[in-house]
Design a protein around this motif. Structure first.
Motif, PDB file in Angstrom:
ATOM      1  N   GLU A   1      -3.925  48.229 106.419  1.00  0.00           N
ATOM      2  CA  GLU A   1      -4.546  49.478 106.880  1.00  0.00           C
ATOM      3  C   GLU A   1      -5.617  49.958 105.894  1.00  0.00           C
ATOM      4  O   GLU A   1      -6.669  50.463 106.306  1.00  0.00           O
ATOM      5  CB  GLU A   1      -3.467  50.541 107.063  1.00  0.00           C
ATOM      6  CG  GLU A   1      -2.562  50.288 108.258  1.00  0.00           C
ATOM      7  CD  GLU A   1      -1.293  51.137 108.259  1.00  0.00           C
ATOM      8  OE1 GLU A   1      -0.524  51.041 109.220  1.00  0.00           O
ATOM      9  OE2 GLU A   1      -1.085  51.886 107.257  1.00  0.00           O
ATOM     10  N   ALA A   2      -5.359  49.769 104.605  1.00  0.00           N
ATOM     11  CA  ALA A   2      -6.357  50.147 103.593  1.00  0.00           C
ATOM     12  C   ALA A   2      -7.625  49.308 103.751  1.00  0.00           C
ATOM     13  O   ALA A   2      -8.746  49.826 103.647  1.00  0.00           O
ATOM     14  CB  ALA A   2      -5.777  49.978 102.191  1.00  0.00           C
ATOM     15  N   ASP A   3      -7.461  48.021 104.022  1.00  0.00           N
ATOM     16  CA  ASP A   3      -8.623  47.167 104.259  1.00  0.00           C
ATOM     17  C   ASP A   3      -9.379  47.581 105.509  1.00  0.00           C
ATOM     18  O   ASP A   3     -10.621  47.566 105.545  1.00  0.00           O
ATOM     19  CB  ASP A   3      -8.188  45.703 104.387  1.00  0.00           C
ATOM     20  CG  ASP A   3      -7.914  45.065 103.035  1.00  0.00           C
ATOM     21  OD1 ASP A   3      -8.097  45.748 102.012  1.00  0.00           O
ATOM     22  OD2 ASP A   3      -7.511  43.879 103.015  1.00  0.00           O
ATOM     23  N   LEU A   4      -8.641  47.934 106.556  1.00  0.00           N
ATOM     24  CA  LEU A   4      -9.302  48.348 107.803  1.00  0.00           C
ATOM     25  C   LEU A   4     -10.085  49.650 107.604  1.00  0.00           C
ATOM     26  O   LEU A   4     -11.177  49.816 108.157  1.00  0.00           O
ATOM     27  CB  LEU A   4      -8.258  48.530 108.910  1.00  0.00           C
ATOM     28  CG  LEU A   4      -7.523  47.271 109.366  1.00  0.00           C
ATOM     29  CD1 LEU A   4      -6.441  47.620 110.374  1.00  0.00           C
ATOM     30  CD2 LEU A   4      -8.514  46.265 109.966  1.00  0.00           C
ATOM     31  N   ARG A   5      -9.541  50.562 106.790  1.00  0.00           N
ATOM     32  CA  ARG A   5     -10.270  51.806 106.505  1.00  0.00           C
ATOM     33  C   ARG A   5     -11.516  51.526 105.672  1.00  0.00           C
ATOM     34  O   ARG A   5     -12.549  52.173 105.827  1.00  0.00           O
ATOM     35  CB  ARG A   5      -9.371  52.790 105.764  1.00  0.00           C
ATOM     36  CG  ARG A   5      -8.279  53.414 106.628  1.00  0.00           C
ATOM     37  CD  ARG A   5      -7.642  54.605 105.923  1.00  0.00           C
ATOM     38  NE  ARG A   5      -7.028  54.226 104.664  1.00  0.00           N
ATOM     39  CZ  ARG A   5      -5.752  53.807 104.550  1.00  0.00           C
ATOM     40  NH1 ARG A   5      -5.001  53.701 105.625  1.00  0.00           N
ATOM     41  NH2 ARG A   5      -5.258  53.494 103.371  1.00  0.00           N
ATOM     42  N   GLY A   6     -11.400  50.533 104.782  1.00  0.00           N
ATOM     43  CA  GLY A   6     -12.536  50.205 103.923  1.00  0.00           C
ATOM     44  C   GLY A   6     -13.649  49.518 104.653  1.00  0.00           C
ATOM     45  O   GLY A   6     -14.805  49.582 104.230  1.00  0.00           O
TER      46      GLY A   6
ATOM     47  N   HIS B   1      -1.635  50.755 111.720  1.00  0.00           N
ATOM     48  CA  HIS B   1      -2.533  51.797 112.203  1.00  0.00           C
ATOM     49  C   HIS B   1      -3.990  51.439 111.921  1.00  0.00           C
ATOM     50  O   HIS B   1      -4.307  50.840 110.887  1.00  0.00           O
ATOM     51  CB  HIS B   1      -2.201  53.134 111.541  1.00  0.00           C
ATOM     52  CG  HIS B   1      -0.846  53.656 111.895  1.00  0.00           C
ATOM     53  ND1 HIS B   1       0.305  53.206 111.281  1.00  0.00           N
ATOM     54  CD2 HIS B   1      -0.448  54.578 112.821  1.00  0.00           C
ATOM     55  CE1 HIS B   1       1.351  53.820 111.807  1.00  0.00           C
ATOM     56  NE2 HIS B   1       0.927  54.661 112.734  1.00  0.00           N
ATOM     57  N   GLY B   2      -4.851  51.815 112.849  1.00  0.00           N
ATOM     58  CA  GLY B   2      -6.274  51.604 112.671  1.00  0.00           C
ATOM     59  C   GLY B   2      -6.897  52.685 111.807  1.00  0.00           C
ATOM     60  O   GLY B   2      -6.225  53.642 111.394  1.00  0.00           O
ATOM     61  N   PRO B   3      -8.201  52.579 111.532  1.00  0.00           N
ATOM     62  CA  PRO B   3      -8.877  53.548 110.650  1.00  0.00           C
ATOM     63  C   PRO B   3      -8.798  54.986 111.160  1.00  0.00           C
ATOM     64  O   PRO B   3      -8.797  55.925 110.364  1.00  0.00           O
ATOM     65  CB  PRO B   3     -10.330  53.051 110.648  1.00  0.00           C
ATOM     66  CG  PRO B   3     -10.238  51.604 111.000  1.00  0.00           C
ATOM     67  CD  PRO B   3      -9.086  51.483 111.954  1.00  0.00           C
ATOM     68  N   ASP B   4      -8.719  55.153 112.481  1.00  0.00           N
ATOM     69  CA  ASP B   4      -8.695  56.501 113.051  1.00  0.00           C
ATOM     70  C   ASP B   4      -7.289  57.042 113.259  1.00  0.00           C
ATOM     71  O   ASP B   4      -7.120  58.142 113.786  1.00  0.00           O
ATOM     72  CB  ASP B   4      -9.449  56.519 114.382  1.00  0.00           C
ATOM     73  CG  ASP B   4     -10.908  56.123 114.208  1.00  0.00           C
ATOM     74  OD1 ASP B   4     -11.487  56.490 113.164  1.00  0.00           O
ATOM     75  OD2 ASP B   4     -11.459  55.458 115.099  1.00  0.00           O
ATOM     76  N   GLY B   5      -6.276  56.264 112.918  1.00  0.00           N
ATOM     77  CA  GLY B   5      -4.905  56.755 113.019  1.00  0.00           C
ATOM     78  C   GLY B   5      -4.021  56.072 114.035  1.00  0.00           C
ATOM     79  O   GLY B   5      -2.868  55.762 113.739  1.00  0.00           O
TER      80      GLY B   5
END
Length: 252
Positions: free
Chosen positions: A247-252, A208-212
Motif C-alpha cells: 500500500e505504501a508503494d501504491l501511494r508513492g 487498499h489503494g491510494p484513495d482508501g
C-alpha cells in the motif's frame, strides 16, 4: 498517406480467427445469441455453439439467464481495469516474492470483477508439496479467500444486488454468505479451509489503494496437512505487514 491493410497470417486457423471475432463482437456490441453469432461469422449454429462454449470455458464469455452470451471476466477486466491491474501486479510481485521467502508457502494477489475473483499474480514456494500457481484463473468470488475479502468491503445492499440476478452456476446461500462476510469484516482477514479446493487452506487480508478503497486481496495458500491453527496469528501478521508495504508503494 497510403492506407495499409493488415494481411492475414500465412497459416491462418479459421476456428481461432472465428473465436477471436466473436470475442471482439461481444466486447464491442454486447450480448449475442448463438443464431446471431452463426449468421455474423457465416458458420452453422452448431459450430457457433462450440466456439462460444470454448470462450465460456476460458472465461472470455458467459451465458446469461436469457441464453444469450456476453463478455466474461477476462474481457471485463481488460475493458475496465487493464492498466490498473497491470500496475498493481507489477507493484505487488516483489512483495509477494519476499513473503514467499518468509513463509515458504505460495502467495497470490486477486481482484474482483462482479461476482468473480481473478488471480492476477501468483508466486509458488519451493516445497515439493505446494499449492501451484493460480495466475489467470477465475473462481466464484464467494468461494475464494480474496473474493470474500473483496465482497466484505461492499455495502450489504450491493452484495444482495450482485447475487440477485439468476445466472448459471453455483450461487451462494444468502444467509450463509451474509454470515461469512460479517465474520470477515469483524476479523479483518479471511480463512478458507477447503472452500474453493479440497486439501488447501488459504489465509488472506485486504490491500487498499491510494484513495482508501480495497483494490485486491493478498493471500497465502498451503496444503491442509501443513496448516496448524496456532500458525494463524503469524500468517495474518505477515500478510498485513506485506499488504502495508504494498500500500505504501501504491501511494508513492
Amino acid at each position: 498517406m497510403e492506407k495499409r491493410f493488415k494481411a492475414p497470417p500465412p497459416y491462418a486457423v479459421a476456428s481461432v480467427d472465428n473465436a477471436l471475432r466473436i470475442a471482439a463482437m461481444l466486447q464491442l456490441e454486447g450480448p449475442l445469441t448463438v443464431s446471431e453469432v452463426a449468421e455474423r461469422i457465416g458458420v452453422a449454429p452448431s459450430t457457433a455453439h462450440r466456439l462460444l462454449a470454448m470462450l465460456v470455458y476460458r472465461d472470455f464469455a458467459v451465458q446469461d439467464a436469457n441464453r444469450a452470451y456476453r463478455v466474461g471476466p477476462v474481457l471485463e477486466l481488460a475493458a475496465h481495469s487493464q492498466s490498473a491491474a497491470s500496475k498493481l501486479r507489477a507493484a505487488a510481485l516483489p512483495h509477494l516474492r519476499r513473503l514467499v521467502d518468509l513463509l515458504d508457502e505460495s502467495v497470490n494477489l486477486t481482484v474482483r470483477t462482479g461476482d468473480t475473483a481473478r488471480f492476477i499474480a501468483s508466486v509458488e514456494c519451493s516445497q515439493a508439496l505446494r499449492v501451484g500457481s493460480r495466475e489467470g484463473m477465475v473462481f466464484p468470488a464467494h468461494q475464494t479467500t480474496a473474493g470474500l475479502l473483496l465482497l466484505a468491503e461492499l455495502p450489504p445492499d450491493q452484495v444482495e444486488e450482485l447475487y440477485a440476478v439468476d445466472k448459471p452456476g453455483e450461487r451462494p446461500d444468502p444467509a450463509e454468505l451474509r454470515a461469512d462476510l460479517a465474520r470477515v469484516r469483524r476479523s479483518g482477514f479471511a480463512l478458507n479451509q477447503g472452500r474453493s479446493e479440497r486439501g488447501v487452506v488459504a489465509v488472506g487480508v485486504p490491500v487498499h489503494g491510494p484513495d482508501g478503497p480495497v483494490v485486491a486481496g493478498l493471500s497465502v495458500s498451503m496444503p491442509s496437512v501443513r496448516y496448524r491453527k496456532d500458525q494463524l496469528p503469524t500468517l495474518v501478521a505477515s500478510l498485513r505487514a506485506t499488504a502495508a508495504a504494498l500500500e505504501a508503494d501504491l501511494r508513492g
